[in-house]
Each structure stands twice: as structure tokens, then as C-alpha cells.
Design a protein around this motif. Structure first.
Motif, PDB file in Angstrom:
ATOM      1  N   LYS A   1       0.703  -1.284  -0.209  1.00 46.90           N
ATOM      2  CA  LYS A   1      -0.072   0.026   0.204  1.00 46.90           C
ATOM      3  C   LYS A   1       0.807   1.469  -0.111  1.00 46.90           C
ATOM      4  O   LYS A   1       0.506   2.377  -0.297  1.00 46.90           O
ATOM      5  CB  LYS A   1      -0.909   0.056   1.133  1.00 46.90           C
TER       6      LYS A   1
ATOM      7  N   LYS B   1       1.295   2.911  -3.555  1.00 46.86           N
ATOM      8  CA  LYS B   1       0.237   3.741  -3.834  1.00 46.86           C
ATOM      9  C   LYS B   1       0.052   5.136  -2.918  1.00 46.86           C
ATOM     10  O   LYS B   1      -0.295   5.923  -3.593  1.00 46.86           O
ATOM     11  CB  LYS B   1      -1.421   3.019  -3.655  1.00 46.86           C
ATOM     12  N   ARG B   2       0.506   4.938  -1.700  1.00 45.68           N
ATOM     13  CA  ARG B   2       0.564   6.192  -1.003  1.00 45.68           C
ATOM     14  C   ARG B   2       1.537   7.203  -1.368  1.00 45.68           C
ATOM     15  O   ARG B   2       0.924   8.429  -1.154  1.00 45.68           O
ATOM     16  CB  ARG B   2       0.568   5.878   0.404  1.00 45.68           C
TER      17      ARG B   2
ATOM     18  N   SER C   1      -0.007  12.942  -1.918  1.00 41.23           N
ATOM     19  CA  SER C   1       0.283  11.604  -1.111  1.00 41.23           C
ATOM     20  C   SER C   1      -0.505  11.522   0.154  1.00 41.23           C
ATOM     21  O   SER C   1      -1.316  12.570   0.604  1.00 41.23           O
ATOM     22  CB  SER C   1       1.996  12.010  -0.730  1.00 41.23           C
ATOM     23  N   LYS C   2      -0.737  10.107   0.627  1.00 42.96           N
ATOM     24  CA  LYS C   2      -1.637   9.842   1.575  1.00 42.96           C
ATOM     25  C   LYS C   2      -0.901   9.645   2.979  1.00 42.96           C
ATOM     26  O   LYS C   2      -0.358   8.588   3.385  1.00 42.96           O
ATOM     27  CB  LYS C   2      -2.284   8.597   1.190  1.00 42.96           C
TER      28      LYS C   2
ATOM     29  N   TYR D   1      -2.231  10.281   5.794  1.00 41.95           N
ATOM     30  CA  TYR D   1      -3.405   9.964   6.480  1.00 41.95           C
ATOM     31  C   TYR D   1      -3.615  11.038   7.600  1.00 41.95           C
ATOM     32  O   TYR D   1      -3.869  10.872   8.862  1.00 41.95           O
ATOM     33  CB  TYR D   1      -3.622   8.451   7.233  1.00 41.95           C
TER      34      TYR D   1
ATOM     35  N   ASP E   1      -3.566  16.351   4.129  1.00 42.51           N
ATOM     36  CA  ASP E   1      -2.916  15.536   2.942  1.00 42.51           C
ATOM     37  C   ASP E   1      -2.943  16.386   1.485  1.00 42.51           C
ATOM     38  O   ASP E   1      -2.113  16.181   0.722  1.00 42.51           O
ATOM     39  CB  ASP E   1      -3.502  14.201   2.894  1.00 42.51           C
ATOM     40  N   THR E   2      -4.099  16.926   1.230  1.00 44.76           N
ATOM     41  CA  THR E   2      -4.445  17.508  -0.159  1.00 44.76           C
ATOM     42  C   THR E   2      -3.548  18.684  -0.518  1.00 44.76           C
ATOM     43  O   THR E   2      -3.393  18.905  -1.704  1.00 44.76           O
ATOM     44  CB  THR E   2      -5.852  17.971  -0.375  1.00 44.76           C
TER      45      THR E   2
ATOM     46  N   GLY F   1       1.482  14.312  -5.049  1.00 43.12           N
ATOM     47  CA  GLY F   1       1.411  12.826  -5.142  1.00 43.12           C
ATOM     48  C   GLY F   1       3.134  12.511  -5.565  1.00 43.12           C
ATOM     49  O   GLY F   1       4.050  13.430  -5.644  1.00 43.12           O
TER      50      GLY F   1
END
Length: 319
Positions: free
Chosen positions: A252, A255-256, A264-265, A267, A271-272, A276
Motif C-alpha cells: 500500500k 500507492k500512498r 500523497s496519503k 492520513y 494531505d491534499t 503525489g
């Protein structure tokens, strides 16, 4: 305070966006030879009478499943002709792109003496941004309709992070990336550290092959996203370390933090604001640090494992 921080981030990005200029080398004596064939023009200006000659010239672009009747319908289709006409507005004169390609090929050959410049074929793919460039050793296919400018109406429904790379300026980066993808030996390191170092090595090859191109263009980031990455580098690295992600093999994480995405994630709440592929960005900075502290060739760089590279990089994120 937020306005001050924004200004600071933009200034930081401005002064740091072209730090790869130190990799400038003299390639004036490097010889490269290649042809440029404008399939896009030859195809969309063809007719039933000229079609046999067109097929003979570009046999590799006409699979058996593509009948002459299908091709002729495509040539005479109103929407197809509109796409061709819009592309001609940007790329009718291909001389500037040819100069960029020549410089790129010279730099690749400078570092890889066995590199042979591929012949270049320009075409349209109905805006297939997943196939912007296809490189197959002796042939380089470039989809010009993906590089009309990020504000072009044809891209109105595309995500912003995708449109950012739909510019004429990004064409040479896409070509360089296609070549690098072929040159990089596959990695068997499944750890997150191994993956970001692998991507960082690819980005460092961009530094060498395109020494005058900005970091913004190489990463394909919006300016404020690049500024965010630079301003938060220390916090990003601390996040990876504190959560023990570096040696994790959790799929995972790709993808993050590595896959092309709008952000990028982590969490976390904001984050926004991030770009990426932030793992690629960090891997790039680690490889840059390694190369600034070690005298090795590009070939040696590609062979070194991720743990040894990190240990010898003396990497210290910018505060």
C-alpha cells in the motif's frame, strides 16, 4: 502568518528549482544522428490514392486488424481532423523540439557510449496520456496531442495533476523518462526504502540527461506543490522514519507515496496540500546527497543497494 509562509515557500522553490545546473557538461563533440518522421501530418493529410504509399512508409503502425477502410474513416472524421488541426497549432514547427531531442540524445550518449539515437515518429493517440511516449531502442513514438498545454480545452475534464504534464515543455521530460525506464535494471528490493531509492536513481539520471530543466518540470509538479515538498522535507522524512516505513514491504505504500496521484496519503488533516509521489521526491534528495558525497559513475550508482546508498549519503533533510 499563513500568507508569510506561502511567500516563503514560493521563494524557497524559486531559488531551489534549478540546482541541477551543476551537472552541465560539454556535449558539443558528441555525435548523434536520427530522423524525425511526422506520421501525424502524413496520416491526416493523406487520401485514398496516397494511402498505399503511406502504409509502405509506416508499416509498423498499421496492424493487420486496422483495415484501409477504418484508416480512411479516421482520416476523414471531423473530430480527428479537429484534433490534428489543434496539434498543428502547437507543433507544426517541430524545430525547437528537435533541438531539445538532440541535446538529450547527446547527454545520454555522453554517459552511455553504446547508446544509439532512435528515429523519432510523431503521431496522435486521441490523448492517451498513459502512452505519451513509447521507446523501443531504435524507435521513439511521441503522442503530440498530449502536449498541447495544460489549459487546452481538450483537457478540461482531466484531473489537475494530470494536466500539469500536458504541456509542450514537458515533452522532453517524458522522452527522457521513457529512455531511463529502459536503461534501469529492475529492482528486487521490495522494501519502501528500496523503492524510493530506485525511483530516486531514475530522477538523478534526469538531472544528468536534462541539466537545464527545472525540478518542477522533472517532477511534473505545480509550483506550489514543489514548494510544499521543499518546505516540508524534514517532516516528511521524520514521518517515514518514526512510523518505521523504510523497511516495510507493505504494497500500500507504493500507492500512498510513489504512484502518480493528486496528493500523497499520510492520513493527516492537510494531505491534499501535498503533491503525489512524495516518496519519489525524498528518494531523489537522498540520491542527490549520496552523489554529492561520493565520487562514483552513473553505472556504479545504479548498482549500489539502497541501504548502503542511504548510509553513505549523509542525507540530512532541509529544515
Amino acid at each position: 502568518m499563513r500568507f508569510f509562509l506561502l511567500i516563503l515557500m514560493v521563494l524557497f522553490s524559486f531559488f531551489g528549482c534549478n540546482n541541477s545546473n551543476k551537472h552541465l557538461v560539454d556535449v558539443s563533440e558528441v555525435s548523434v544522428n536520427f530522423d524525425i518522421k511526422r506520421f501525424d501530418i502524413d496520416f491526416y493529410t493523406s487520401s485514398k490514392n496516397k494511402f498505399p504509399a503511406l502504409k509502405q512508409k509506416y508499416q509498423y503502425l498499421f496492424p493487420v486488424s486496422m483495415t484501409d477502410s477504418i484508416s480512411l474513416l479516421k482520416i476523414n472524421d471531423k473530430d480527428e481532423q479537429e484534433l490534428f488541426n489543434e496539434t498543428q497549432k502547437v507543433f507544426k514547427d517541430f524545430s525547437e523540439s528537435k533541438k531539445q531531442l538532440t541535446k538529450l540524445f547527446k547527454h545520454v550518449k555522453y554517459y552511455n557510449s553504446n547508446f544509439n539515437s532512435p528515429d523519432v515518429v510523431t503521431l496522435l493517440t486521441n490523448i492517451d496520456y498513459d502512452s505519451r511516449v513509447i521507446y523501443a531502442d531504435s524507435l521513439l513514438l511521441i503522442s503530440l496531442d498530449v502536449f498541447l498545454g495544460k489549459e487546452h480545452p481538450f483537457y478540461a475534464d482531466y484531473p489537475k495533476y494530470i494536466k500539469e504534464n500536458n504541456s509542450k515543455e514537458h515533452l522532453i521530460v517524458a522522452v527522457a523518462n521513457a529512455i531511463i525506464d529502459k536503461q534501469m535494471p529492475p529492482s528486487i528490493d521490495r522494501s519502501f526504502l528500496g523503492k524510493i531509492i530506485y525511483e530516486g536513481k531514475k530522477m538523478y539520471l534526469l538531472d544528468r540527461y536534462l541539466p537545464t530543466i527545472s525540478d518542477k518540470e522533472k517532477m511534473g509538479y505545480e509550483q506550489q506543490k514543489l514548494a510544499w515538498a521543499q518546505f516540508n522535507e524534514e517532516d516528511i522524512w521524520r514521518y517515514f522514519v518514526d512510523r518505521e516505513l523504510l523497511f516495510s514491504t507493505d504494497t500500500k505504500l507504493y500507492k500512498r507515496f510513489i504512484e502518480v496521484a493528486p496528493f500523497s496519503k499520510f492520513y493527516l488533516e492537510h494531505d491534499t496540500l501535498s503533491p503525489g509521489r512524495i516518496g519519489v521526491w525524498i528518494g531523489w534528495q537522498i540520491v542527490r546527497s549520496y552523489m554529492s558525497h561520493n565520487t562514483v559513475s552513473l553505472q556504479e550508482l545504479l548498482k549500489i543497494n539502497s541501504i548502503e546508498l542511504l548510509n553513505k549519503s549523509k542525507y540530512k533533510p532541509k529544515k
